[in-house]
Motif scaffolding. Structure first.
Motif, PDB file in Angstrom:
ATOM      1  N   LEU A 202       0.835  -1.201   0.000  1.00 38.58           N
ATOM      2  CA  LEU A 202       0.000   0.000   0.000  1.00 38.58           C
ATOM      3  C   LEU A 202       0.872   1.254   0.000  1.00 38.58           C
ATOM      4  N   ARG A 203       0.601   2.159  -0.914  1.00 36.20           N
ATOM      5  CA  ARG A 203       1.385   3.394  -1.027  1.00 36.20           C
ATOM      6  C   ARG A 203       0.765   4.476  -0.150  1.00 36.20           C
ATOM      7  N   TRP A 204       0.840   4.291   1.145  1.00 41.10           N
ATOM      8  CA  TRP A 204       0.303   5.270   2.080  1.00 41.10           C
ATOM      9  C   TRP A 204       1.095   6.575   2.009  1.00 41.10           C
ATOM     10  N   LYS A 205       0.463   7.659   2.417  1.00 39.00           N
ATOM     11  CA  LYS A 205       1.066   8.990   2.285  1.00 39.00           C
ATOM     12  C   LYS A 205       1.753   9.459   3.564  1.00 39.00           C
ATOM     13  N   TYR A 206       1.096   9.245   4.699  1.00 39.87           N
ATOM     14  CA  TYR A 206       1.625   9.663   6.003  1.00 39.87           C
ATOM     15  C   TYR A 206       1.461   8.514   6.983  1.00 39.87           C
ATOM     16  N   VAL A 207       2.330   8.482   7.997  1.00 39.94           N
ATOM     17  CA  VAL A 207       2.156   7.568   9.113  1.00 39.94           C
ATOM     18  C   VAL A 207       1.972   8.392  10.386  1.00 39.94           C
ATOM     19  N   LEU A 208       1.023   7.965  11.215  1.00 38.02           N
ATOM     20  CA  LEU A 208       0.763   8.615  12.500  1.00 38.02           C
ATOM     21  C   LEU A 208       0.883   7.557  13.587  1.00 38.02           C
ATOM     22  N   ASN A 209       1.489   7.920  14.715  1.00 39.13           N
ATOM     23  CA  ASN A 209       1.629   6.947  15.802  1.00 39.13           C
ATOM     24  C   ASN A 209       0.656   7.256  16.933  1.00 39.13           C
ATOM     25  N   LEU A 210       0.127   6.181  17.499  1.00 43.55           N
ATOM     26  CA  LEU A 210      -0.857   6.277  18.571  1.00 43.55           C
ATOM     27  C   LEU A 210      -0.485   5.315  19.685  1.00 43.55           C
ATOM     28  N   GLY A 229      -3.311  20.164   3.494  1.00 46.29           N
ATOM     29  CA  GLY A 229      -3.385  21.616   3.487  1.00 46.29           C
ATOM     30  C   GLY A 229      -2.041  22.248   3.752  1.00 46.29           C
ATOM     31  N   ARG A 230      -1.940  22.945   4.858  1.00 45.11           N
ATOM     32  CA  ARG A 230      -0.706  23.644   5.197  1.00 45.11           C
ATOM     33  C   ARG A 230       0.495  22.706   5.280  1.00 45.11           C
ATOM     34  N   TRP A 231       0.269  21.447   5.674  1.00 45.40           N
ATOM     35  CA  TRP A 231       1.373  20.520   5.920  1.00 45.40           C
ATOM     36  C   TRP A 231       1.723  19.674   4.713  1.00 45.40           C
ATOM     37  N   LYS A 232       1.156  19.954   3.575  1.00 46.74           N
ATOM     38  CA  LYS A 232       1.341  19.105   2.395  1.00 46.74           C
ATOM     39  C   LYS A 232       2.825  18.828   2.149  1.00 46.74           C
ATOM     40  N   GLY A 233       3.196  17.554   2.269  1.00 46.61           N
ATOM     41  CA  GLY A 233       4.582  17.160   2.024  1.00 46.61           C
ATOM     42  C   GLY A 233       5.522  17.435   3.174  1.00 46.61           C
ATOM     43  N   LEU A 291       4.336  11.693   9.775  1.00 43.83           N
ATOM     44  CA  LEU A 291       5.536  11.656   8.939  1.00 43.83           C
ATOM     45  C   LEU A 291       5.198  11.174   7.532  1.00 43.83           C
ATOM     46  N   THR A 292       5.829  11.794   6.538  1.00 46.57           N
ATOM     47  CA  THR A 292       5.612  11.364   5.164  1.00 46.57           C
ATOM     48  C   THR A 292       6.302  10.027   4.917  1.00 46.57           C
ATOM     49  N   ARG A 293       5.850   9.326   3.894  1.00 50.25           N
ATOM     50  CA  ARG A 293       6.468   8.037   3.547  1.00 50.25           C
ATOM     51  C   ARG A 293       7.935   8.233   3.173  1.00 50.25           C
ATOM     52  N   ALA A 332      16.491  16.556   4.760  1.00 53.85           N
ATOM     53  CA  ALA A 332      15.621  15.394   4.990  1.00 53.85           C
ATOM     54  C   ALA A 332      14.289  15.612   4.276  1.00 53.85           C
ATOM     55  N   PRO A 333      13.691  14.578   3.701  1.00 51.60           N
ATOM     56  CA  PRO A 333      12.414  14.743   2.996  1.00 51.60           C
ATOM     57  C   PRO A 333      11.335  15.300   3.917  1.00 51.60           C
ATOM     58  N   GLY A 334      10.691  16.367   3.477  1.00 45.84           N
ATOM     59  CA  GLY A 334       9.606  16.951   4.256  1.00 45.84           C
ATOM     60  C   GLY A 334      10.048  17.681   5.502  1.00 45.84           C
TER      61      GLY A 334
END
Length: 444
Positions: A202-210, A229-233, A291-293, A332-334
């Motif tokens: 799966l080509r997910w865009k962002y990862v979030l930790n919980l 929005g504001r955080w794109k990339g 975080l971005t992929r 670093a990316p993003g």
């Protein structure tokens, strides 16, 4: 009508109201309930109305809600909870679980389908609270990695495995750490999940930790719009330059210790010999992120990230400096080298911030963090963060029910596909049956 008659009518009305309250209170308190599941935690004829009043902070609703939760705690364990089912030796029926617990089984919009998210959930206890969180964040186009603390019981691990097996896009991390609060093991748990997520199809865009006691304050579509929005990339790692009072965390060697029933990190007298690798400037901030992929690939492969990870092994709570430091590396990316506390990832009521940034904890504190009670619902509804922490379903069942009833209607209102009846959180009229000594749900 003269004043005397008005006074008489007013007194009579007030007296009748008082008598009615005493009568109703007596009806509720007289028997001990056999069991109070989440569906009946409202304890009144119209749980939605009770929740609405709680979110407005109305005193009468807080009083009634407190009585309901007291009854819940006095009774047996919640029959609706999957933890009690598994303890009783009843395996999960996946079809029944998805329907009865109101899982949304279709992607609700093209916008969300085009922007899949990855979630890392680090858990160590309380399967009912985990499942309550999970059904709030679940979407069939996302992907979920659950890291189970290696110190947990075999029964808890089996329960998480059974839950994960009910969904095609959920898996339990293959490598499990014995997580120590404030230790390197907590950071390593996230890294373990990241490796598996990065290698998936799966080509997910962002990862979030919980963690297992979080709950979303935004719908999945709102999360997507926030990140696009504001955080794109860009990565979201709230934090600042490492303050002076935090430097002992990284200047001295720390060790994790695990013994039966206890685990902790201690600071030794030995100073760390080597400086921060590659001359990186340390930052301090939140252990929670988005975080971005591309940034995750950087974390898993770049020598600077790998060397900082190894250097952090004997520091205290490295997840509070690792992500925020890497995200300040310009190439670093993003990366966002000039970022500070922006991002609004978590709402937390810290003990030392009571009456400074919040109005105090109305539930109870655990490790200086508020476990939300009924009086915190009004405050939570006003937050603009992505998630809030912490919750305990079995300690505060009405809080859990009200949070679902607050979030799910907003989720469904944003749908572009036909809404299935089972996606609605159950809105049953519940009442306490005096004769049968149970919470009854009339058929609709």
């Amino acid at each position: 009508m003269n004043a005397a008659k008005w006074s008489f009518l007013l007194c009579a009305t007030v007296s009748a109201a008082v008598c009615l309250c005493i009568y109703l209170t007596g009806r509720v308190r007289r028997p001990e309930p056999r069991a109070w599941g989440l569906d009946c935690a409202g304890c009144g004829d119209y749980p939605d109305e009770l929740c609405a009043a709680l979110f407005q902070g109305k005193a009468a609703a807080l009083l009634l809600g407190a009585q309901c939760e007291q009854l819940h705690r006095a009774g047996a364990e919640a029959e609706a909870g999957i933890e009690s089912q598994l303890r009783a030796g009843r395996p999960l029926n996946c079809s029944r679980l998805r329907a009865s617990h109101s899982y949304i089984t279709r992607t609700l919009s093209r916008e969300e389908a085009d922007f899949p998210l990855a979630f890392i959930l680090a858990v160590h206890k309380d399967l009912d609270t985990l499942e309550w969180l999970f059904r709030a964040i679940y979407a069939p186009h996302n992907i979920y990695c659950i890291h189970v603390d290696n110190k947990t019981s075999a029964a808890f691990r089996r329960g998480v495995q059974q839950l994960a097996s009910c969904f095609h896009n959920v898996f339990v991390a293959a490598r499990s750490e014995s997580v120590v609060y404030g230790g390197f093991s907590r950071l390593q748990a996230d890294i373990n999940c990241m490796r598996e997520l990065a290698g998936g199809r799966l080509r997910w865009k962002y990862v979030l930790n919980l963690c297992g006691q979080d709950y979303p304050l935004k719908t999945n579509r709102e999360l997507v719009r926030f990140l696009q929005g504001r955080w794109k990339g860009k990565n979201i790692t709230p934090g600042i330059l490492q303050p002076q009072h935090m430097k002992p965390r990284t200047s001295h060697v720390h060790r994790e210790y695990i013994s039966p029933g206890h685990s902790y990190v201690i600071k030794t007298h030995r100073r760390k010999a080597a400086g921060v690798p590659h001359g990186l400037t340390l930052y301090f901030g939140s252990a929670y992120y988005a975080l971005t992929r591309e940034f995750v690939n950087f974390v898993l492969s770049d020598p600077r990230a790998q060397d900082l990870l190894q250097w952090s092994r004997d520091t205290y709570s490295p997840d509070e400096h690792y992500w925020v430091t890497l995200n300040r590396i310009a190439d670093a990316p993003g990366a966002d080298p000039n970022a500070e506390w922006e991002g609004n990832v978590r709402s937390i009521k810290w003990l030392d911030q009571a009456q400074v940034t919040h109005n105090g904890c109305k539930g109870h504190y655990v490790r200086s963090i508020c476990v939300y009670g009924l009086g915190d619902l009004e405050w939570l509804a006003q937050r603009d963060s992505l998630f809030a922490n912490k919750f305990e379903v079995n300690s505060h069942p009405l809080v859990a029910q009200c949070m679902e009833r607050w979030l799910r209607p907003r989720t469904l209102s944003q749908s572009e596909v036909p809404i299935q009846p089972e996606w609605h959180i159950k809105n049953n009229k519940c009442f306490f049956d005096i004769e049968n000594n149970e919470c009854s749900i009339p058929l609709k």
